[in-house]
Design an enzyme around this catalytic site. Structure first.
Site, PDB file in Angstrom:
ATOM      1  CD  GLU A 137      -2.796  -1.160   2.480  1.00  0.00           C
ATOM      2  OE1 GLU A 137      -2.626  -0.249   3.326  1.00  0.00           O
ATOM      3  OE2 GLU A 137      -3.663  -2.042   2.591  1.00  0.00           O
ATOM      4  CG  HIS A 191      -6.001  -0.009   5.045  1.00  0.00           C
ATOM      5  ND1 HIS A 191      -4.823  -0.698   5.153  1.00  0.00           N
ATOM      6  CD2 HIS A 191      -6.700  -0.310   6.175  1.00  0.00           C
ATOM      7  CE1 HIS A 191      -4.803  -1.376   6.287  1.00  0.00           C
ATOM      8  NE2 HIS A 191      -5.938  -1.152   6.922  1.00  0.00           N
TER       9      HIS A 191
END
Length: 634
Positions: free
Chosen positions: A494, A517
């Site tokens: 990420e 997220h």
């Protein structure tokens, strides 16, 4: 031994915004002007005039007279003013009330405020009334405040200098205040030190003239090497918060007196290794990895706060071995994650994301194909912790049949059915939702063979951790029709921040919802976390409590009263407690309370003693074999 006069330490303290958190005349204005038609305008003018006077841009007498004229004050307002001011004493002043009671001969209040309200407030702390020097109010027959005593030396510029000169104090004079008139005392040579007091307000023109900036009274006592309520000032405890931790957390920690630095993004290992030096508390969310290398570089780290549910981004064992407790927020964002899971299940069952895309492209694709209600469908939850269990309850209330699988024995909620194997669950479920943690052994937990075990046309959600799912296997399952809808909130890799690019094999796939997220990213969840985690960190620093720590032995301590608290963290080896107590006995420190808990790695001992301790005792306790960390609280 009698202290020689030249060695005496005198503390001369300003009242407004120093002894108290506020400017007293501002509070008097709130009281006296409560029903006045020009209330807001006058209050703002009073504050503006105060600032001009404090910065030395307006003569003191002119400032005082202008405020008195605006106040519309009366003698009858003073009891309420005194009551409010007594509740607004600066926190570190109040914390060190014992100091003032023990040093009444060495403490003076010299203020350009007024005796009428200052004396009743400060004498409660043991400060002598005849050690208070301030202006006098002038009242008319009706009790209205109409002027000040213009013969009082403190009503003019330079008045504090003249007043201290008249006292003829012999020794070290420490001037403590937030205003320019306080600095004038040092400038005139009537004080040995000027402490710019910034606990309540920071005035840059004043700070630049200071010998020492004091964010608290604890800092002053520490700087003077005198005993205070705290062994180490909170303003010297440095905290680093990463990844845009909610501003409420910053405010709460700063209000407590800590020095806090915030950073909007995550840091990689090398960046954090450099940044961690000198940091006492580290706060982060899920992206930053706190590795063994980082912990080794952390020369002063006392605690780590994970502002999220998981702690898999932290090397828990290395932190434990270094004597660093880790705190998280295991329940604070549970509801937010569950609501996202419910929303995605409904959206994917109806194909809303694809239909929404078509509409934005001018395509009208009205059809019931592959569009279903969730009522009556079978939900399979893998991981029945706090999130999985709450999802179970909400999904059942929406009419779903719930099945769950967990490695640990968990009590079923409602009518949920436990599955003995993951294979059993996958053969049943119309919707599969993962809620397992990201511990290393869960990496690639969900593989190609698991997708093959599923029913055709299943919905798949991963709102847990990115590395637990084989992304290429998921892509194959989507393209092959095994999975007709997927909701993915977490990814193996990420971006560290919002300005960094994102890429994934799942981009562009049909009926696939990708979110950055955000499972716990609601205002409610972040506010809950910003309240919970700082409280745990502050509780540990202030009292030694380790309740809810994920790696330390959990100890909840009673309030400390009339004692000093010593904290000793050591390797869990036989005989260490005996050595601690023998050392305390050697220094004639009587134990009034002692608390010990251990785990496989460390022992955690908190000892309360009833006498002052010195550096030699601290050194002796630190030298005990197997000691990891030692600190004194009071």
């Amino acid at each position: 031994m009698k202290v020689e006069e030249e060695e005496k330490q005198y503390f001369v303290i300003d009242f407004d915004s120093t002894f108290t958190q506020v400017e007293a005349l501002d509070i008097l204005g709130e009281i006296s002007l409560s029903n006045h038609p020009e209330r807001n305008t006058r209050l703002q003018k009073i504050k503006d005039i105060t600032d001009l006077g404090m910065a030395g841009e307006m003569s003191l007498r002119e400032s005082l007279i202008a405020r008195i004229q605006l106040l519309n004050g009366n003698r009858a307002h003073l009891p309420e003013l005194i009551s409010r001011l007594s509740k607004l004493v600066s926190k570190s002043i109040e914390r060190n009330s014992v100091f003032f009671n023990e040093h009444p001969e060495n403490t003076f209040i010299i203020s350009n405020g007024f005796k009428e309200f200052i004396v009743p407030v400060v004498t409660k702390f043991g400060i002598k009334a005849d050690h208070v020097f301030a202006n006098d109010m002038v009242f008319d027959e009706a009790g209205n405040i109409i002027d000040l005593n213009r013969d009082n030396v403190l009503s003019i510029n330079g008045g504090k200098v003249k007043q201290i000169e008249a006292l003829k104090l012999k020794g070290q004079i420490n001037m403590i205040g937030d205003g320019y008139t306080d600095y004038e005392v040092r400038k005139a040579g009537m004080a040995n030190n000027f402490y710019a007091y910034t606990e309540n307000v920071e005035r840059e023109p004043v700070k630049k003239h200071a010998d020492h900036i004091a964010p608290s009274f604890d800092e002053i006592l520490y700087h003077k090497k005198m005993s205070g309520a705290l062994s180490y000032p909170k303003n010297r405890i440095k905290m680093l918060l990463l990844e845009s931790v909610h501003p409420n957390a910053l405010a709460k920690l700063k209000e407590e007196g800590f020095s806090v630095e915030s950073y909007p993004a995550g840091l990689d290992e090398d960046e954090l290794c450099e940044k961690i030096k000198g940091i006492h508390v580290l706060g982060l969310r899920s992206k930053t990895q706190v590795t063994a290398k980082v912990i080794k570089e952390a020369d002063k780290l006392m605690a780590i706060g994970a502002f999220c549910i998981g702690t898999n981004q932290i090397d828990i064992q290395s932190a434990l071995e270094a004597g660093i407790p880790v705190f998280n927020a295991p329940f604070s964002n549970t509801r937010s994650v569950v609501e996202l899971a419910i929303a995605e299940m409904i959206s994917l069952m109806r194909g809303i994301s694809d239909k929404n895309r078509d509409m934005h492209q001018g395509i009208w694709s009205k059809t019931a194909k592959n569009s279903y209600e969730i009522r009556g469908k079978k939900l399979g939850i893998i991981g029945y912790g706090s999130i999985g269990a709450q999802l179970s309850v909400l999904a059942e209330n929406l009419g779903m049949d719930v099945y769950y699988y967990d490695l640990v024995e968990k009590l079923a909620l409602g009518n949920a059915t436990k599955c003995n194997t993951i294979e059993e669950l996958l053969s049943i479920a119309d919707v599969v939702s993962l809620h397992i943690d990201g511990r290393p052994e869960n990496g690639n937990f969900f593989l190609r063979e698991h997708f093959q075990m599923m029913k055709d046309g299943v919905i798949f959600l991963n709102l847990a951790r990115g590395p637990v799912v084989d992304i290429l296997a998921l892509k194959e399952a989507i393209l092959g029709g095994k999975v007709i809808g997927a909701g993915i909130d977490v990814f193996p890799e990420e971006p560290k921040g919002n300005n960094d690019p994102f890429t994934s094999e799942l981009m562009g796939l049909p009926n696939t919802i990708l979110t950055p997220h955000i499972g716990g990213s609601t205002l409610e969840a972040q506010e809950n976390i910003a309240d919970f985690v700082p409280r745990k960190i502050m509780d540990y620093i202030n009292t030694g409590n380790t309740e809810n720590s994920v790696n330390f032995p959990n100890i909840t301590l009673p309030p400390l009263k009339d004692a000093h608290r010593l904290i000793h963290i050591h390797k869990n080896r036989p005989g260490v407690l005996a050595k601690i107590n023998n050392t305390l006995a050697e220094f004639e420190a009587n134990i009034v309370g002692q608390y010990l808990k251990t785990n496989e790695t460390i022992g955690y001992v908190i000892t309360d003693i009833n006498k002052q301790y010195g550096k030699e005792l601290s050194k002796a306790l630190k030298k005990i074999e197997h000691t990891i960390k030692f600190r004194m609280l009071y």
